[in-house]
Design an enzyme around this catalytic site. Structure first.
Site, PDB file in Angstrom:
ATOM      1  N   GLU A 176     -50.344  66.799 -18.130  1.00 10.57           N
ATOM      2  CA  GLU A 176     -51.199  67.185 -16.992  1.00 10.57           C
ATOM      3  C   GLU A 176     -51.467  68.689 -16.911  1.00 10.57           C
ATOM      4  O   GLU A 176     -52.726  69.127 -16.430  1.00 10.57           O
ATOM      5  CB  GLU A 176     -51.047  67.104 -15.489  1.00 10.57           C
ATOM      6  CG  GLU A 176     -49.601  67.558 -14.946  1.00 10.57           C
ATOM      7  CD  GLU A 176     -48.535  66.460 -15.241  1.00 10.57           C
ATOM      8  OE1 GLU A 176     -48.437  66.107 -16.484  1.00 10.57           O
ATOM      9  OE2 GLU A 176     -47.691  66.013 -14.516  1.00 10.57           O
ATOM     10  N   ARG A 177     -50.893  69.552 -17.758  1.00 11.69           N
ATOM     11  CA  ARG A 177     -51.131  71.091 -17.840  1.00 11.69           C
ATOM     12  C   ARG A 177     -52.198  71.248 -18.675  1.00 11.69           C
ATOM     13  O   ARG A 177     -53.180  72.180 -18.576  1.00 11.69           O
ATOM     14  CB  ARG A 177     -49.955  71.692 -18.590  1.00 11.69           C
ATOM     15  CG  ARG A 177     -48.703  71.424 -17.575  1.00 11.69           C
ATOM     16  CD  ARG A 177     -48.073  72.647 -16.705  1.00 11.69           C
ATOM     17  NE  ARG A 177     -46.910  72.412 -16.043  1.00 11.69           N
ATOM     18  CZ  ARG A 177     -46.902  72.276 -14.694  1.00 11.69           C
ATOM     19  NH1 ARG A 177     -48.149  72.378 -13.923  1.00 11.69           N
ATOM     20  NH2 ARG A 177     -45.846  71.818 -14.016  1.00 11.69           N
ATOM     21  N   CYS A 281     -39.871  73.236 -29.134  1.00 12.02           N
ATOM     22  CA  CYS A 281     -38.554  72.259 -29.102  1.00 12.02           C
ATOM     23  C   CYS A 281     -37.743  72.835 -30.315  1.00 12.02           C
ATOM     24  O   CYS A 281     -36.555  72.657 -30.346  1.00 12.02           O
ATOM     25  CB  CYS A 281     -38.773  70.806 -28.950  1.00 12.02           C
ATOM     26  SG  CYS A 281     -39.679  70.346 -30.384  1.00 12.02           S
TER      27      CYS A 281
HETATM   28  P1  NAD Z   1     -41.757  67.454 -19.160  1.00  8.53           P
HETATM   29  O1  NAD Z   1     -40.425  66.678 -19.275  1.00  8.53           O
HETATM   30  O2  NAD Z   1     -41.809  68.286 -17.850  1.00  8.53           O
HETATM   31  O3  NAD Z   1     -43.011  66.550 -19.262  1.00  8.53           O
HETATM   32  C1  NAD Z   1     -43.406  65.641 -20.222  1.00  8.53           C
HETATM   33  C2  NAD Z   1     -44.088  64.444 -19.934  1.00  8.53           C
HETATM   34  O4  NAD Z   1     -43.460  63.621 -18.863  1.00  8.53           O
HETATM   35  C3  NAD Z   1     -45.373  64.980 -19.075  1.00  8.53           C
HETATM   36  O5  NAD Z   1     -46.350  64.004 -19.554  1.00  8.53           O
HETATM   37  C4  NAD Z   1     -45.078  64.775 -17.613  1.00  8.53           C
HETATM   38  O6  NAD Z   1     -46.305  64.218 -16.993  1.00  8.53           O
HETATM   39  C5  NAD Z   1     -44.096  63.693 -17.605  1.00  8.53           C
HETATM   40  N1  NAD Z   1     -43.320  63.949 -16.437  1.00  8.53           N
HETATM   41  C6  NAD Z   1     -42.797  65.057 -16.029  1.00  8.53           C
HETATM   42  N2  NAD Z   1     -41.820  64.752 -14.901  1.00  8.53           N
HETATM   43  C7  NAD Z   1     -42.015  63.435 -14.590  1.00  8.53           C
HETATM   44  C8  NAD Z   1     -41.242  62.525 -13.661  1.00  8.53           C
HETATM   45  N3  NAD Z   1     -40.346  63.133 -12.801  1.00  8.53           N
HETATM   46  N4  NAD Z   1     -41.448  61.303 -13.989  1.00  8.53           N
HETATM   47  C9  NAD Z   1     -41.980  60.708 -15.032  1.00  8.53           C
HETATM   48  N5  NAD Z   1     -42.717  61.619 -15.580  1.00  8.53           N
HETATM   49  C10 NAD Z   1     -42.725  62.870 -15.678  1.00  8.53           C
HETATM   50  O7  NAD Z   1     -41.820  68.496 -20.297  1.00  8.53           O
HETATM   51  P2  NAD Z   1     -42.727  69.691 -20.623  1.00  8.53           P
HETATM   52  O8  NAD Z   1     -42.557  70.737 -19.525  1.00  8.53           O
HETATM   53  O9  NAD Z   1     -44.317  69.157 -20.697  1.00  8.53           O
HETATM   54  O10 NAD Z   1     -42.534  69.943 -22.073  1.00  8.53           O
HETATM   55  C11 NAD Z   1     -41.450  71.078 -22.397  1.00  8.53           C
HETATM   56  C12 NAD Z   1     -40.096  70.151 -22.656  1.00  8.53           C
HETATM   57  O11 NAD Z   1     -40.503  69.131 -23.797  1.00  8.53           O
HETATM   58  C13 NAD Z   1     -38.946  71.084 -23.379  1.00  8.53           C
HETATM   59  O12 NAD Z   1     -37.873  70.804 -22.889  1.00  8.53           O
HETATM   60  C14 NAD Z   1     -38.974  70.834 -24.825  1.00  8.53           C
HETATM   61  O13 NAD Z   1     -37.771  71.111 -25.496  1.00  8.53           O
HETATM   62  C15 NAD Z   1     -39.450  69.422 -24.744  1.00  8.53           C
HETATM   63  N6  NAD Z   1     -39.971  69.072 -26.030  1.00  8.53           N
HETATM   64  C16 NAD Z   1     -39.187  68.177 -26.839  1.00  8.53           C
HETATM   65  C17 NAD Z   1     -39.738  67.838 -28.231  1.00  8.53           C
HETATM   66  C18 NAD Z   1     -38.923  67.322 -29.111  1.00  8.53           C
HETATM   67  O14 NAD Z   1     -39.401  66.757 -30.143  1.00  8.53           O
HETATM   68  N7  NAD Z   1     -37.663  67.035 -28.939  1.00  8.53           N
HETATM   69  C19 NAD Z   1     -40.919  68.301 -28.722  1.00  8.53           C
HETATM   70  C20 NAD Z   1     -41.767  68.999 -27.862  1.00  8.53           C
HETATM   71  C21 NAD Z   1     -41.235  69.610 -26.345  1.00  8.53           C
END
Ligand code: NAD
Length: 495
Positions: A176-177, A281
């Protein structure tokens, strides 16, 4: 200010939920959009569209699927500048980074263009007399992707091309960001000629995610995001009988041995730690320096940091942009403060960098003499902060990686082939770099970490992606000897 909507059944769908959230430009702090947040009913409409589309898409020829995928690839390529501009305006990363992210995404479209090769299956002739056994792989149905803010284009492209080329239909729930770039990408997908409903986009938050994870017509969930949510998604989707691949957070180490080329290692550390403001990540978060190379390496990194230009990602001379939100910036500042309190040496303090605007900027930080109990070591900071842990031996560096709960990437810098080879075996992580700080696999290998960096059944994209989005069917067939046919087919009896 623009309104950002869903794309359901091939058309932009004005939201009916009445729920919205703001979208901001992190470089200015100004609100630029109002994003619809889907209700359960809107998610259901998207899944229904995808389910209806699957009835024909799942049976569409490989030739047609491939042709459309090529068209999609060309449209993304033709629109890179517009996509990159949308991405930078909501994420903040510099334009060259945005274009680079899209290029890495396109790799996955190109891989999916080769779907014919990947779906060939396997065949055993004469497993028994007159009996052949063969395996084919078939699509699952409707699958979903839930993606993070830090790669709003690349991560959806880790999923959609392979899923759709394999014959599935897709519901994407972007972050959503920064939802505008993936929404425009989905419009290009429509333009390429894919039938309505093959790709739907629902904008939303936890309400949308939870509904996708429980909907009986959603057969598989691909997730990329933070570790707590990855765990949650895996547990919830598995409980509802779905296939899951859920990639989580990271704390990537780069081991530098005493024989390493200091300039090469310092260049690598700076680009891998501070590129995209550390919001990757696969960012390097810890340098584990072995022996006497520590002082010259810290000096070489510091010199390079002083030359970095931080500013609005749309400025051609900016090398690093802001963080995604004011909260993220303040969280990073908190970790630097805690490092000072806990006795580390802050060599460069990003909090000292002044910015005369309202964007979510912070300078780059280098923290030396970090220990494994400090908050800056035990947490994923997800910002432009590099910690240096001084080690007495190679083994100490390897043990740091082993004892860390995450296991996404790990890298070694050395000129000794034997040491590099040993590290490749020892490193307790899913992706390993040898004199490569950010070892993100190319589209024809698969991406995924170990331990708390990955939950679920498979890693993502490449061959593992195709396996995830298809299921095997084994056929055992028996045909009688044609010479025994009641009708004379013209076969000799002893052929
Ligand atoms: P996030 O976990 O906050 O959000 C990811 C997704 O989950 C979003 O679409 C969000 O809307 C949804 N979401 C958030 N909270 C939720 C909840 N309580 N219930 C259900 N859905 C929910 O992550 P972010 O801040 O958008 O991204 C950064 C994180 O992602 C970092 O920890 C990074 O390391 C990780 N990441 C990992 C990889 C990988 O390949 N391992 C790649 C990119 C990012």
């Amino acid at each position: 200010m623009k309104t950002i909507q869903h794309l359901i059944d091939g058309v932009t769908s004005p939201s009916t939920s009445g729920r919205t959230t703001g979208v901001f430009n992190p470089a200015t702090g100004a609100q630029t959009g109002e994003l619809a947040l889907a209700s359960v009913e809107e998610v259901d409409a998207a899944v229904e569209s995808a389910q209806a589309a699957f009835e024909t898409w799942g049976k569409t020829s490989i030739a047609t699927r491939t042709k459309l995928m090529y068209k999609f690839r060309n449209l993304v390529l033709e629109n890179v500048d517009e996509l990159a501009a949308l991405l930078t305006a909501e994420h903040g990363k510099v334009l060259s980074d945005s274009a680079g992210e899209i290029a890495r995404g396109i790799e996955n479209i190109e891989y999916a263009c080769g779907i014919a090769e990947m779906l060939k299956g396997s065949y055993n002739e004469s497993a028994s007399t007159g009996v052949d056994v063969y395996t084919v792989r078939q699509p699952l149905g409707v699958v979903t992707g839930i993606t993070p803010f830090n790669f709003p284009m690349m991560v959806p492209l880790w999923m959609i091309p392979n899923a759709v080329a394999s014959g599935n239909t897709f519901v994407l729930k972007p972050s959503e960001r920064d939802p505008s770039a993936p929404l425009f990408m989905a419009e290009l997908f429509q333009q390429a000629g894919f039938p309505a409903g093959v790709l739907n986009v629902v904008q939303g938050d936890k309400v949308a995610v939870d509904r996708l994870l429980e909907h009986p017509d959603v057969k598989a969930a691909s997730f990329v995001g933070s570790t707590p949510i990855a765990k949650y998604v895996q547990e919830r989707a598995t409980a509802n009988g779905k296939r899951v691949q859920a990639l989580g957070g990271a704390k990537n180490h780069m081991v530098v041995l005493p024989d390493a080329d200091i300039d090469l290692a310092a260049d690598a550390a700076v680009s891998a730690a501070y590129g995209s403001a550390g919001e990757r990540c696969m960012a390097i978060s810890v340098v584990a320096v072995v022996g006497a190379v520590a002082d010259p390496l810290v000096d070489a990194i510091k010199v390079r940091m002083e030359k970095l230009t931080i500013g609005d990602g749309t400025n051609a001379d900016s090398e690093m942009g802001p963080l995604i939100t004011a909260e993220a910036r303040d969280r990073v500042a908190g970790f630097i403060g805690s490092a000072v309190d806990q006795g580390a040496d802050v060599v460069v303090d990003g909090r000292d960098h002044n910015f005369d605007n309202d964007g979510y900027f912070i300078g780059v930080s280098l923290i030396d003499n970090v220990t494994t109990t400090m908050d800056c070591y035990t947490n994923e900071i997800f910002g432009p902060v590099l910690s240096v842990v001084r080690c007495d031996s190679y083994q100490e560096g390897v043990d740091l990686i082993k004892n860390n709960p995450w296991g996404n990437g790990a890298a070694i810098f050395t000129q000794n082939g034997g040491a590099a080879r040993q590290f490749q075996e020892d490193a307790d992580a899913g992706m390993v770099g040898i004199n490569v700080p950010v070892p993100v696999p190319v589209g024809y290998h698969s991406f995924g970490g170990w331990k708390d960096s990955l939950f679920g059944d498979t890693t993502m994209y490449g061959p593992e992606g195709i396996r995830f989005y298809t299921r095997a069917k084994v056929i055992t067939s028996r045909w009688p000897d044609p010479a025994q046919s009641r009708v004379d087919l013209g076969f000799p009896t002893n052929h």
